[in-house]
Write a protein that holds these residues in place. Structure first.
Motif, short mmCIF file in Angstrom:
data_model
loop_
_atom_site.label_atom_id
_atom_site.label_comp_id
_atom_site.label_asym_id
_atom_site.label_seq_id
_atom_site.Cartn_x
_atom_site.Cartn_y
_atom_site.Cartn_z
N LYS A 109 71.60 126.70 -116.79
CA LYS A 109 72.60 127.74 -116.57
C LYS A 109 73.88 127.17 -115.93
CE LYS A 109 73.00 131.75 -113.57
NZ LYS A 109 72.23 132.51 -112.60
N HIS A 110 73.68 126.16 -115.10
CA HIS A 110 74.84 125.57 -114.41
C HIS A 110 75.28 124.26 -115.03
CE1 HIS A 110 74.94 128.48 -111.16
NE2 HIS A 110 73.62 128.48 -111.20
N GLY A 111 74.74 123.95 -116.20
CA GLY A 111 75.16 122.73 -116.88
C GLY A 111 74.76 121.46 -116.16
N LEU A 112 73.67 121.50 -115.37
CA LEU A 112 73.24 120.32 -114.62
C LEU A 112 72.14 119.59 -115.39
CD1 LEU A 112 72.94 122.06 -111.13
CD2 LEU A 112 74.76 120.51 -111.88
N THR A 113 72.23 118.25 -115.43
CA THR A 113 71.16 117.46 -116.05
C THR A 113 70.66 116.45 -115.02
OG1 THR A 113 72.77 115.85 -116.83
CG2 THR A 113 72.19 117.60 -118.37
N PRO A 114 69.38 116.07 -115.12
CA PRO A 114 68.81 115.15 -114.13
C PRO A 114 69.60 113.83 -114.06
CG PRO A 114 67.09 116.00 -115.57
CD PRO A 114 68.38 116.49 -116.12
N GLY A 115 70.10 113.40 -115.24
CA GLY A 115 70.82 112.12 -115.31
C GLY A 115 71.98 112.03 -114.33
N LEU A 116 72.60 113.18 -114.04
CA LEU A 116 73.75 113.18 -113.13
C LEU A 116 73.38 112.71 -111.73
CD1 LEU A 116 75.32 116.66 -114.00
CD2 LEU A 116 76.33 114.42 -114.44
N PHE A 117 72.09 112.79 -111.41
CA PHE A 117 71.68 112.56 -110.01
C PHE A 117 70.89 111.29 -109.81
CE2 PHE A 117 72.29 117.01 -110.78
CZ PHE A 117 73.12 117.36 -109.73
N ARG A 118 70.61 110.58 -110.92
CA ARG A 118 69.85 109.34 -110.76
C ARG A 118 70.70 108.36 -110.00
NH1 ARG A 118 67.29 110.43 -115.95
NH2 ARG A 118 65.75 111.93 -115.25
N ARG B 271 77.44 134.22 -105.48
CA ARG B 271 76.04 133.90 -105.74
C ARG B 271 75.94 132.71 -106.68
NH1 ARG B 271 72.21 138.19 -108.54
NH2 ARG B 271 73.47 137.49 -110.29
N THR B 272 76.79 132.70 -107.72
CA THR B 272 76.79 131.58 -108.66
C THR B 272 77.10 130.28 -107.94
OG1 THR B 272 77.63 133.09 -110.31
CG2 THR B 272 77.81 130.75 -110.82
N PHE C 6 76.75 129.61 -104.75
CA PHE C 6 75.66 129.23 -103.85
C PHE C 6 74.52 128.57 -104.64
CE2 PHE C 6 71.41 130.12 -102.32
CZ PHE C 6 71.45 129.47 -101.10
N GLU C 7 74.17 129.22 -105.78
CA GLU C 7 73.06 128.73 -106.59
C GLU C 7 73.32 127.30 -107.06
OE1 GLU C 7 70.87 131.96 -109.13
OE2 GLU C 7 72.11 130.74 -110.48
N ARG C 8 74.55 127.06 -107.54
CA ARG C 8 74.88 125.73 -108.03
C ARG C 8 74.80 124.70 -106.90
NH1 ARG C 8 80.07 126.36 -109.99
NH2 ARG C 8 80.69 125.92 -107.86
N ASP C 9 75.41 125.05 -105.75
CA ASP C 9 75.39 124.11 -104.63
C ASP C 9 73.96 123.84 -104.16
OD1 ASP C 9 78.47 125.31 -103.04
OD2 ASP C 9 78.10 124.05 -104.79
N TYR C 10 73.14 124.88 -104.20
CA TYR C 10 71.75 124.76 -103.78
C TYR C 10 71.00 123.79 -104.70
CZ TYR C 10 66.93 126.28 -102.78
OH TYR C 10 65.61 126.32 -102.45
N LEU C 11 71.16 123.99 -106.00
CA LEU C 11 70.49 123.13 -106.98
C LEU C 11 70.98 121.69 -106.84
CD1 LEU C 11 70.68 125.41 -110.17
CD2 LEU C 11 68.72 125.07 -108.66
N VAL C 12 72.29 121.53 -106.72
CA VAL C 12 72.87 120.19 -106.60
C VAL C 12 72.31 119.50 -105.36
CG1 VAL C 12 75.02 118.96 -106.06
CG2 VAL C 12 74.99 120.66 -107.89
N GLY C 13 72.21 120.24 -104.26
CA GLY C 13 71.69 119.68 -103.02
C GLY C 13 70.27 119.16 -103.20
#
Ligand SMILES: Nc1ncnc2c1ncn2[C@@H]1O[C@H](COP(=O)(O)OP(=O)(O)OP(=O)(O)O)[C@@H](O)[C@H]1O
Ligand SMILES: [Mg+2]
Length: 454
Positions: free
Chosen positions: A438-447, A399-400, A402-409
């Protein structure tokens, strides 16, 4: 005899390098030319040539220092020194320490080729001790030039008693090579004993290796012969040597230095005559730096090192190996499968193979078991390749992931715009932020302009 060689050429004179490269290439040799001893050492760490030709005078580390380094690390590798007038005595002295020959500049091409042919002849292996030539390596399926080089080195070193360290990723065939090396050695008709240093509990490893006497420790009911004494006259293969505990490394070093073994609890040591091969998939240089592996033991074990290429570095072997495994496994499972459909074979040869030959074997085993037609179809291979072998995740981990991949997508689609991503997910922004956190993701990573946006 095949006198074509891979030659590592070291000289800081660019013109001479060019000239010699031309001469040697014209004679059928493969040449790697570098302009310093440091560059030569870096090159040698990656691949062993059949011969080194080095100038004595070099900026930085000089040719004699390079020669000494080579003598210590690769005692079988022939070295030819190139000298200018002033350095002849040094070169002569080096030949007494094992340099194959020296040439005084200027020399002519014929002289050079003559010396090379001679060096290669000296180093050529004698007749195979067991069966016909090639018998020793009959289990190793390969047609790749990189493997051929490793096998040629193995064949050469097999004749000696030098300790060999076999490096290579998991599943590249380290144990297979160790067995072949033993078979090609004069010890072939004596025992070959493999010890997996990582699989035996630390408390037992010492008595496993060296043996123990009755009553040596609680539970030691009788005398027990250790694996090293049991291999007397033959070869001991220390697998996963990087996992050997430090305390035991000290004891092993002593055994190798003194050629004596003292079983646990015994008052006397007994002489042993074994050849040591070892293997690791770990980077021992790093282990030495972080203090988990002893440098002195490393030098003892690594008199010669053989390094197996990954399967991805020798893709030409994939069809050969796949067909070999298929015919063996079809027989084992009683299946009438006799080949791969062309697109199925293509999928095999282009896959990434992090688990190397072992993984290829597992994939072929899976498709053989499931095949219902004489030719294995693409779909079956794809299925076997996609299912990461042996990996079953727990519900929480799945589940973790999937959640991370989903958010990243979503964040990739929206170039890091959290409001848009939240809208797509049908969640409010705060809640979406919390998930990202929760997954250590920041918007900056995706700009789009951010580096490392992957
Ligand atoms: N060139 C080859 N030809 C045929 N079979 C091979 C070859 N290389 C490896 N194999 C097979 O692949 C499997 C893995 O090989 P081996 O156990 O020697 O690898 P390893 O490097 O010791 O792996 P690990 O690091 O996982 O211990 C074995 O079943 C072996 O027989
Ligand atoms: Mg192994």
């Amino acid at each position: 005899m095949n006198t074509r060689a891979t030659v590592l050429l070291v000289d800081d004179d660019a013109d001479l390098l060019r000239l010699m490269t031309m001469r040697l290439s014209a004679a059928g040799h493969t040449v790697q030319a570098v302009s310093s001893a440091e560059a030569a050492l870096a090159h040698l760490a990656v691949r062993l040539p059949s011969l080194v030709i080095t100038d004595v005078r070099l900026p930085g580390l000089d040719g004699l220092a390079l020669f000494d380094e080579l003598r210590a690390r690769h005692p079988l590798l022939p070295v030819i020194l190139l000298t200018a007038h002033g350095s002849i005595p040094d070169a002569v002295e080096a030949t007494t320490r094992g340099a194959h020959a020296y040439l005084t500049k200027p020399f002519d091409g014929k002289e050079l080729l003559g010396k090379i042919a001679q060096a290669l002849r000296v180093n050529a292996p004698g007749p195979a001790p067991v069966g016909g030539d090639g018998d020793w390596r009959r289990e190793i399926i390969s047609r790749s030039p990189r493997m051929a080089e490793v096998l040629a080195e193995a064949r050469l070193v097999a004749a000696t008693d030098a300790s060999v360290l076999i490096c290579g990723d998991s599943g590249t065939g380290k144990e297979l090579l160790a067995r072949a090396l033993h078979r090609a050695s004069p010890r072939a008709d004596k025992p070959f004993i493999a010890v997996n240093c990582g699989a035996i509990p630390e408390a037992l490893l010492e008595s496993e290796l060296f043996g123990h006497v009755k009553g040596a420790f609680t539970g030691a009911q009788g005398h027990r012969q250790g694996l090293i004494p049991a291999a007397h006259g033959g070869t001991v293969f220390l697998d996963e040597i990087g996992d050997m505990p430090l305390a035991l490394q000290v004891k092993l070093l002593r055994v190798l230095q003194e050629r004596m073994v003292r079983p646990v609890g015994a008052s006397h040591a007994v002489p042993i005559d074994v050849r040591i091969l070892s293997a690791t998939h770990r980077d021992l240089d790093l282990a030495i730096i972080d203090g988990s592996f002893r440098k002195d033991l490393y030098y003892r074990l690594n008199v010669v090192s053989l390094s197996l290429p990954t399967l991805a570095e020798r893709r030409e072997d994939i069809p050969l190996l796949a067909s070999h495994f298929l015919s063996r496994l079809a027989l084992k499972y009683g299946r009438k499968v006799n080949g791969f459909a062309p697109d199925a074979m293509k999928a095999l040869t282009t896959a990434s193979w992090p688990g190397n030959v072992r993984q290829l074997h597992n994939v072929v085993e899976q498709v053989t078991a499931l095949a219902t037609t004489p030719l294995v179809p693409l779909a079956l291979v794809q299925r076997a390749l996609r299912v990461p072998s042996m990996e079953v995740l727990s519900y929480t981990d799945a589940r973790t992931r999937f959640e991370r991949d989903y958010l990243v997508g979503l964040l990739k689609i929206t170039d890091g715009n959290v409001a848009d991503a939240a809208r797509l997910a049908d969640r409010n922004r705060t809640e979406f932020y919390r998930l990202m956190q929760k997954h250590g993701l920041t918007p900056g990573l995706f700009r789009a302009d951010a580096s490392g946006a992957e």
